[in-house]
Design a protein around this motif. Sequence first.
Motif, PDB file in Angstrom:
ATOM      1  N   ASN A   1       0.833  -1.199   0.000  1.00 28.53           N
ATOM      2  CA  ASN A   1       0.000   0.000   0.000  1.00 28.53           C
ATOM      3  C   ASN A   1       0.868   1.248   0.000  1.00 28.53           C
TER       4      ASN A   1
ATOM      5  N   PHE B   1       0.759   4.884   1.078  1.00 30.82           N
ATOM      6  CA  PHE B   1      -0.045   5.727   1.973  1.00 30.82           C
ATOM      7  C   PHE B   1      -0.132   7.169   1.494  1.00 30.82           C
TER       8      PHE B   1
ATOM      9  N   MET C   1      -5.406   4.554   4.910  1.00 32.44           N
ATOM     10  CA  MET C   1      -5.895   3.331   5.568  1.00 32.44           C
ATOM     11  C   MET C   1      -6.671   3.804   6.802  1.00 32.44           C
TER      12      MET C   1
ATOM     13  N   SER D   1     -10.729  -0.330   6.386  1.00 31.35           N
ATOM     14  CA  SER D   1     -10.722  -0.178   4.925  1.00 31.35           C
ATOM     15  C   SER D   1     -10.116  -1.435   4.316  1.00 31.35           C
TER      16      SER D   1
ATOM     17  N   ASN E   1      -7.524  -2.007   2.570  1.00 31.45           N
ATOM     18  CA  ASN E   1      -6.080  -2.228   2.636  1.00 31.45           C
ATOM     19  C   ASN E   1      -5.572  -2.565   4.040  1.00 31.45           C
ATOM     20  N   THR E   2      -6.454  -2.626   5.084  1.00 27.06           N
ATOM     21  CA  THR E   2      -6.000  -2.990   6.433  1.00 27.06           C
ATOM     22  C   THR E   2      -5.535  -4.425   6.511  1.00 27.06           C
TER      23      THR E   2
ATOM     24  N   PRO F   1     -10.529  -6.467   6.775  1.00 27.85           N
ATOM     25  CA  PRO F   1     -11.325  -5.270   6.494  1.00 27.85           C
ATOM     26  C   PRO F   1     -12.780  -5.488   6.873  1.00 27.85           C
TER      27      PRO F   1
END
Length: 817
Positions: free
Chosen positions: A208, A210, A215, A307, A309-310, A317
Amino acid sequence: MPFNTALSGIRAASSDLKVTGNNIANASTSGFKRSRAEFGDVYAISVLGSGSNAIGSGVRLQDVAQNFNQGSMAFTENSLDLAVNGNGFFVVQQGGEQFYTRAGTFGLDKDGYIVNNVDARLQGFPADGSGNISGLQGDIQVRTSNLAPRATTEVNMLLNLDASEPVLQTTGTAFSTDGNAVGVTQAGLSDDTVTTIEGTSFTFPITNDFSSTPMTFDVELTASTGNNGTASVNLTTASGTPATITNFNELRTLAGVINAQLSQPTPPQSSIDVLAEAVDLGGGSYRLDFVAAISGEASQVRVSNGSANTIEIGMAPSPAISTSVAGIAAVDNGYPRQAIDVTDDEGNTITYTAEKGATAAETASELNSLTGVTASASSTLTIPFSGFTNSNGNMTVTVNGVPLGADNLSSLESNINLLSRTTLPGISALVDPDTGDLTISSSVGDNLQISIDSLDDGDSVEVLGNPNAPGAILEVDDDGVLNNPSALPSDANSVVVGGSIDIVLDEGYSVANAVPPSVGLFGPLTSQAFSDVVLNDFDPADQDTYNWETQLTIFDSLGNSHVVTQYYVRQEYDVADPATAPNHWQMFVRIDGEDVGDPDTSLPPPENTLPTRAGYDVYFNDDGSLNRLLTEDILISNWTPKDVNGEPNGAMGPTNVLNGGSTLIPDPPTSSNFVINLEGTTQFSSDFSVNDVDQSGFTTGRLSGLNIGDDGVIFARFTNGESQVLGQVALADFANMEGLQPAGDTMWAENYESGAPNIGGPQSGALGAIQSGALEESNVDLSEELVNLIIAQRNFQASAKTIETADAVTQTIINLR
């Protein structure tokens, strides 16, 4: 013929000259008595008598009379110079003969006898070892050797105890904590666990970005304490998150950003007590956990609304919700939060609360801060001999966080006691010689916590606390199967035993209303839980527990000195209580700081042989005088004389009352016993005072001087301050002292004309007094004697002239034709 008459005159004058010359020669002789020549005329007497016109035949010496008038006193610096003031002669013996003299120039010979200048021994009435003068005449001897010590057998004290002194002792209330959790063995985790959500593992790099893809997720805490609620997290580069997470340090930065938002979320949200932790699992695997900040609490942490991408940081998610494992508190003493009400002597009530899990030591300390409350705590656990297994000697027993070697219970005992003043303060251990069980105690009431570790499966320790509650067993478990099914695995568990508290309330104070009423430290506060107790009881180390004290020195049979301390404590009088009495005191006695009361034989060994506190009841009448009927005999019968190191010094020891000790102490004594006599002691409303103290003992002493009184009693003074009667000088008187026979050296001998001597003590009958340090001078009047010389000379010359005249007459007759 006149020649014979003249010759008699010459002889008389010559005798007169001799007597007068002798007087003059002895004018400075101590005790000398002058003589006087007495003459009578001579007549020739036939059978039919003399005629009326008889002519005398001269003169003859009829007597040399002595004048025993007293001479003047000359004072000296010698105490053995003696003079008789009045009638009487000193009695001396020499070579088996008895003589009499007024000359008192005495001294000591090599054997200590009092002698005059010609070694005639002074006679008197010797005294025995107790100073009692006998009636038998004998030589007087002064012992110049050391005076042997005398053990104290009697102490006489004359005191005044202040009648206005207050009673220091009071009656309070005592009770002990007896709640159902006191001393109960509590078993559980050695350390707290923390409420934790463990994320799934992941590896680097996180894909990911950022900077372009934030996130987000929510963190929720539900707990009984601290900061609760929900905080939203938004991870962007603007909030400090690295654009990419490629290593562990960047992951830690990510966790720091999360924590910043949990502690300071966007309003109206408030901070919650949750922390994000980056975890390195090793082998290139990592994890992100969420942990409650408060350990040992059964709280709940949830992560939700994540979210998509967690998943890259180990959290599913939305709609999945990550839920924590609740934290568990480490084992404690099991005491809940509990309150009691304390009411003072004026009716004011305060509520004291003991916090959950607080140690007995902590609670006792807080109780001591309350006015009118005194508390002391202690705690104890037992490891039975049968409950200790250490198969190969590899087990370590940890006591209150200190690991100790424990091959057996005896070695554990030694190791604990070695540390009782350092890392295990106030904790001691003792193995029962009969059972082999080990008892571990805390003198201040700290919790006692035990845990174990060993290389050998099955090693175990059983811990017992309150005997009315079950114990707990810790066992080393390496194979997943406990040998004792009721045991706890030792790798994460320990056993804790809490203490109990003894509480004393001042007079007029009370406690009540334990909440909850019995679960925990305090049991039900019913009347049966309390007992009366004497407060401010006598303690020689506490001046607030006695009214007065006084000290004196006594001596043992070897002459060693010891200090007797007496404490006086006024006793309470309650007119409604027949067990009390007015004007009542207690006197406590200690010697060299130790108790000297007879042992209490009702106690178990060895206490039944130890000295107890020596206390005696002293009562006074309503006029302040000593009540002899109620005041008990004060006999000290358990005093063992000791040296400076506290060891017996070899002097005579005591004879306890059970062994025949009594106030009738023999002389010489056969034990260290002595009595204290308070005869004459009073209780008046004036300051405490010691008016007179006397004790019968003394230490070794050397002769330092002699005193001789007017009555002739001889006192020897010694360096120990003692004086001892050695005897009494004897004096002799005669019906006709002029009839005494002079014996020379200023001494006279008894003869028929003097009569038998009347011998007695000075100042008895007609006998005079003794003057020590003085000598009686000669009673010769020198002026008178010089005049007598002139008269005797003229008499001699006149008689010689008579011869000359008679010779001339005779010559004239011869020359007649």
